[in-house]
Scaffold this motif. Structure first.
Motif, PDB file in Angstrom:
ATOM      1  N   GLY A  51      -3.417  -5.226   2.907  1.00  0.00           N
ATOM      2  CA  GLY A  51      -2.368  -5.041   3.901  1.00  0.00           C
ATOM      3  C   GLY A  51      -2.530  -3.734   4.634  1.00  0.00           C
ATOM      4  O   GLY A  51      -3.393  -2.927   4.311  1.00  0.00           O
ATOM      5  N   ARG A  74       0.862  -9.185   5.892  1.00  0.00           N
ATOM      6  CA  ARG A  74      -0.136  -8.171   6.257  1.00  0.00           C
ATOM      7  C   ARG A  74       0.432  -6.768   6.303  1.00  0.00           C
ATOM      8  O   ARG A  74      -0.306  -5.792   6.256  1.00  0.00           O
ATOM      9  N   VAL A  76       2.360  -3.853   4.616  1.00  0.00           N
ATOM     10  CA  VAL A  76       2.826  -3.397   3.300  1.00  0.00           C
ATOM     11  C   VAL A  76       3.757  -2.191   3.395  1.00  0.00           C
ATOM     12  O   VAL A  76       4.475  -1.884   2.452  1.00  0.00           O
TER      13      VAL A  76
END
Length: 88
Positions: A51, A74, A76
């Protein structure tokens, strides 16, 4: 970008037709936020890592919200920063 360049892979988006950027291209006026999200999600190509952390200033806040909506798996971490200066 300078602060993190030795520790992280940093990518800075140059938005289409934004001043004083170098990118050009048609603006999709019927879906501008999604068009910018398409550009940003395409910067790194297909996901190759767990991510990304995204950071944005001013208009970057709404763009980050859209990225999280479009690709939550994707993103984080996110940092939305204000650039407004307060009166002294």
């Amino acid at each position: 970008m300078e602060r993190y360049k030795d520790d992280l892979r940093c990518i800075c988006a140059d938005l289409r037709n934004a001043n004083p950027g170098q990118s050009s291209g048609p603006l999709e006026i019927d879906r501008p936020w999604d068009a910018y999200a398409d550009d940003q999600l395409g910067l790194d190509g297909p996901p190759r890592h767990p991510g990304v952390m995204v950071m944005g200033f001013c208009i970057g806040g709404p763009m980050i919200h859209n990225l999280i909506r479009r690709a939550p798996e994707r993103i984080v971490a996110a940092a939305m920063n204000a650039t407004q200066r307060l009166p002294a």
